[in-house]
Design an enzyme around this catalytic site. Structure first.
Site, PDB file in Angstrom:
ATOM      1  N   SER A 107      13.947  66.906   4.376  1.00  0.00           N
ATOM      2  CA  SER A 107      15.092  68.209   4.295  1.00  0.00           C
ATOM      3  C   SER A 107      15.181  68.220   2.826  1.00  0.00           C
ATOM      4  O   SER A 107      15.009  67.454   2.087  1.00  0.00           O
ATOM      5  CB  SER A 107      16.142  67.338   5.024  1.00  0.00           C
TER       6      SER A 107
ATOM      7  N   TYR B 117      22.209  60.113   5.768  1.00  0.00           N
ATOM      8  CA  TYR B 117      20.957  61.140   6.105  1.00  0.00           C
ATOM      9  C   TYR B 117      20.387  61.340   4.993  1.00  0.00           C
ATOM     10  O   TYR B 117      18.779  61.560   5.002  1.00  0.00           O
ATOM     11  CB  TYR B 117      21.680  62.272   7.078  1.00  0.00           C
TER      12      TYR B 117
ATOM     13  N   LYS C 296      16.301  60.826   3.974  1.00  0.00           N
ATOM     14  CA  LYS C 296      15.309  61.825   3.598  1.00  0.00           C
ATOM     15  C   LYS C 296      14.610  61.614   2.552  1.00  0.00           C
ATOM     16  O   LYS C 296      13.442  62.017   2.307  1.00  0.00           O
ATOM     17  CB  LYS C 296      15.958  63.165   4.014  1.00  0.00           C
TER      18      LYS C 296
HETATM   19  N1  LIG Z   1      17.635  72.243  11.688  1.00  0.00           N
HETATM   20  C1  LIG Z   1      17.944  72.053  10.433  1.00  0.00           C
HETATM   21  O1  LIG Z   1      18.777  72.816   9.591  1.00  0.00           O
HETATM   22  C2  LIG Z   1      17.003  70.795   9.631  1.00  0.00           C
HETATM   23  C3  LIG Z   1      17.103  71.025   8.078  1.00  0.00           C
HETATM   24  C4  LIG Z   1      16.544  70.196   7.314  1.00  0.00           C
HETATM   25  C5  LIG Z   1      15.821  69.125   7.861  1.00  0.00           C
HETATM   26  N2  LIG Z   1      15.682  69.111   9.340  1.00  0.00           N
HETATM   27  C6  LIG Z   1      14.977  68.097  10.062  1.00  0.00           C
HETATM   28  O2  LIG Z   1      13.986  68.643  10.831  1.00  0.00           O
HETATM   29  C7  LIG Z   1      13.584  67.807  11.944  1.00  0.00           C
HETATM   30  C8  LIG Z   1      13.978  68.582  13.281  1.00  0.00           C
HETATM   31  O3  LIG Z   1      15.318  68.666  13.663  1.00  0.00           O
HETATM   32  P1  LIG Z   1      15.710  70.141  14.485  1.00  0.00           P
HETATM   33  O4  LIG Z   1      16.755  70.689  13.524  1.00  0.00           O
HETATM   34  O5  LIG Z   1      14.486  70.691  15.074  1.00  0.00           O
HETATM   35  O6  LIG Z   1      16.434  69.063  15.530  1.00  0.00           O
HETATM   36  P2  LIG Z   1      16.629  69.398  17.095  1.00  0.00           P
HETATM   37  O7  LIG Z   1      16.503  70.894  17.639  1.00  0.00           O
HETATM   38  O8  LIG Z   1      17.834  68.766  17.494  1.00  0.00           O
HETATM   39  O9  LIG Z   1      15.396  68.552  17.879  1.00  0.00           O
HETATM   40  C9  LIG Z   1      15.345  67.193  17.583  1.00  0.00           C
HETATM   41  C10 LIG Z   1      14.289  66.644  18.479  1.00  0.00           C
HETATM   42  O10 LIG Z   1      14.064  65.150  17.933  1.00  0.00           O
HETATM   43  C11 LIG Z   1      14.081  64.422  19.381  1.00  0.00           C
HETATM   44  N3  LIG Z   1      14.762  63.404  19.076  1.00  0.00           N
HETATM   45  C12 LIG Z   1      15.887  62.973  18.586  1.00  0.00           C
HETATM   46  N4  LIG Z   1      16.052  61.669  18.498  1.00  0.00           N
HETATM   47  C13 LIG Z   1      15.010  60.985  18.775  1.00  0.00           C
HETATM   48  C14 LIG Z   1      14.461  59.776  18.862  1.00  0.00           C
HETATM   49  N5  LIG Z   1      15.250  58.650  18.434  1.00  0.00           N
HETATM   50  N6  LIG Z   1      12.934  59.473  19.381  1.00  0.00           N
HETATM   51  C15 LIG Z   1      12.240  60.611  19.290  1.00  0.00           C
HETATM   52  N7  LIG Z   1      12.744  61.740  19.397  1.00  0.00           N
HETATM   53  C16 LIG Z   1      14.031  62.153  19.236  1.00  0.00           C
HETATM   54  C17 LIG Z   1      14.936  65.519  20.434  1.00  0.00           C
HETATM   55  O11 LIG Z   1      14.729  65.355  21.624  1.00  0.00           O
HETATM   56  P3  LIG Z   1      15.124  64.455  22.666  1.00  0.00           P
HETATM   57  O12 LIG Z   1      16.671  64.812  22.850  1.00  0.00           O
HETATM   58  O13 LIG Z   1      14.459  64.716  24.163  1.00  0.00           O
HETATM   59  O14 LIG Z   1      14.914  63.068  22.395  1.00  0.00           O
HETATM   60  C18 LIG Z   1      14.386  66.933  19.845  1.00  0.00           C
HETATM   61  O15 LIG Z   1      13.299  66.965  20.362  1.00  0.00           O
HETATM   62  C19 LIG Z   1      14.488  66.494  11.675  1.00  0.00           C
HETATM   63  O16 LIG Z   1      13.711  65.554  10.875  1.00  0.00           O
HETATM   64  C20 LIG Z   1      15.598  67.070  10.683  1.00  0.00           C
HETATM   65  O17 LIG Z   1      16.301  65.977  10.021  1.00  0.00           O
HETATM   66  C21 LIG Z   1      16.455  69.945   9.989  1.00  0.00           C
END
Ligand SMILES: NC(=O)c1ccc[n+]([C@@H]2O[C@H](COP(=O)([O-])OP(=O)(O)OC[C@H]3O[C@@H](n4cnc5c(N)ncnc54)[C@H](OP(=O)(O)O)[C@@H]3O)[C@@H](O)[C@H]2O)c1
Length: 256
Positions: A148, A161, A165
Site C-alpha cells: 500500500s 496497518y 505494509k
Molecule cells: N482499496 C484500497 O484503497 C487499497 C489501498 C491500498 C492497499 N490496498 C490493499 O489491496 C489489497 C486488496 O484490498 P481490497 O481493497 O481489494 O479489499 P476488499 O475489496 O475488501 O477485498 C479483500 C479480499 O480479501 C479477502 N480476505 C479478507 N481477509 C482474508 C483472510 N484473512 N484470508 C484470506 N482472504 C481474506 C476477502 O474475501 P473474503 O471476505 O471472502 O475472505 C476479499 O476477497 C489489500 O492487501 C489491501 O491492503 C487496498
C-alpha cells in the site's frame, strides 16, 4: 482488444491469488486468467471464490476456487502443496489478502488487533511464499505482494496497518535479494485509494472523497481494474528483469 505481446502471456502457468473473491484480488485474478493462466481463486469463503472462478470459466478462462484463510498459519503450507499438486505446479503467487480491523491512533490499537493485522498482512504472505518457493523455483516463478502507499508513508488512523505494509515491502526486497538465485522474482504493488469495500469509509461520502481527489494528479480515485495490467506484467516474462521493485498505482498521490 489488441492481442498481448507473447512475453505477457501466462499460458500453462498456475497462479494463486489470495483475497480474490472481490476488489483488487478479483481484478488481478481475472486479468491473469485473461492472459492464459490457470488461476486458483482464494479467500476465506468457498462460496464466494467458487462464484468468481465460475465467472472466469464462463468468460473462457481457467480457474478453480479454494477457501484459504491467510490468518490460519498452520494451514498455509499444506494448502500450497495441495494446490501445486492438483494443478501440476505453481508459477505465480499473489499475496493480496489483508485486513485492518481498527481505525484510529496507534495507542488505541490493542494487542489482539496488532496480532491479527500482522498475522494476515505479513506472516501469511511470508508463510505462503516460503511454502511456494520450491514450486516457484522450478520454472522461474514470480511473487507479487500487494502492499500500500501506507507502506511507503504511514496513513493517519492506519498506523499498525501501515507498519504491516512497510514490513511487507521489506519482506519483498528480502525475498528478491535471497531468491534470485532460485530463479524467483518478488515485487511489491502499492495501491493508492482504490474503490473497494475495504476502503469504503474513505470514498463513501462526497466530502471525504473531494478532499482526497482535490490535489490528486489523476483527479479521481482508482478502481480495481487499474491494478490488472500491472499484475499481468509482474507475473509474466514481460517483467523478467524486474525484482525487488516497488510499483505505485496511486493516481500520483505520493507526488501530489
Ligand atoms: N482499496 C484500497 O484503497 C487499497 C489501498 C491500498 C492497499 N490496498 C490493499 O489491496 C489489497 C486488496 O484490498 P481490497 O481493497 O481489494 O479489499 P476488499 O475489496 O475488501 O477485498 C479483500 C479480499 O480479501 C479477502 N480476505 C479478507 N481477509 C482474508 C483472510 N484473512 N484470508 C484470506 N482472504 C481474506 C476477502 O474475501 P473474503 O471476505 O471472502 O475472505 C476479499 O476477497 C489489500 O492487501 C489491501 O491492503 C487496498
Amino acid at each position: 482488444m489488441p492481442a498481448l505481446p507473447d512475453s505477457f502471456r501466462l499460458d500453462g502457468r498456475v497462479a494463486l491469488v489470495t483475497g480474490a473473491s472481490r476488489g483488487i484480488g478479483e481484478a488481478m485474478a481475472r486479468a491473469l486468467a485473461d492472459a492464459g493462466a490457470h488461476v486458483v481463486v482464494t479467500s476465506r469463503k468457498q462460496e464466494a471464490v467458487d462464484a468468481v472462478a465460475a465467472s472466469i470459466r464462463e468468460d473462457g478462462g481457467q480457474a478453480t476456487g479454494r477457501a484459504l484463510h491467510v490468518g490460519h498459519a498452520d494451514e498455509l503450507a499444506d494448502a500450497v502443496a495441495e494446490i501445486a499438486d492438483a494443478h501440476g505446479g505453481l508459477h505465480v503467487l499473489v499475496n493480496n489478502a489483508a485486513t485492518n480491523p481498527v481505525y484510529g491512533p496507534v495507542e488505541e490499537t490493542d494487542e489482539r488487533a496488532f496480532d491479527q493485522i500482522m498475522g494476515v498482512n505479513l506472516k501469511g504472505p511470508f508463510l505462503l511464499a516460503k511454502a511456494a518457493l520450491p514450486h516457484l523455483s522450478k520454472d522461474g516463478g514470480s511473487i507479487v505482494n500487494v502492499s500500500s502507499i501506507g507502506g511507503v508513508t504511514p496513513e493517519t488512523g492506519l498506523g499498525v496497518y501501515s507498519v504491516s505494509k512497510a514490513a511487507l515491502l521489506s519482506l519483498t526486497q528480502v525475498m528478491a535479494k535471497e531468491w534470485g538465485r532460485h530463479g524467483v522474482r518478488a515485487n511489491a504493488v502499492c495501491p493508492g485509494l482504490i474503490q473497494t469495500d475495504f476502503s469504503r469509509a474513505l470514498w463513501d461520502d462526497e466530502q471525504t472523497l473531494g478532499r482526497f481527489t482535490r490535489n490528486l494528479p489523476a483527479g479521481r480515485i482508482g478502481v480495481p481494474g487499474d491494478l490488472a495490467g500491472l499484475a499481468v506484467f509482474l507475473a509474466s516474462d514481460a517483467s523478467a528483469y524486474c525484482t525487488g521493485g516497488v510499483f505505485t498505482v496511486d493516481g500520483g498521490y505520493l507526488v501530489a
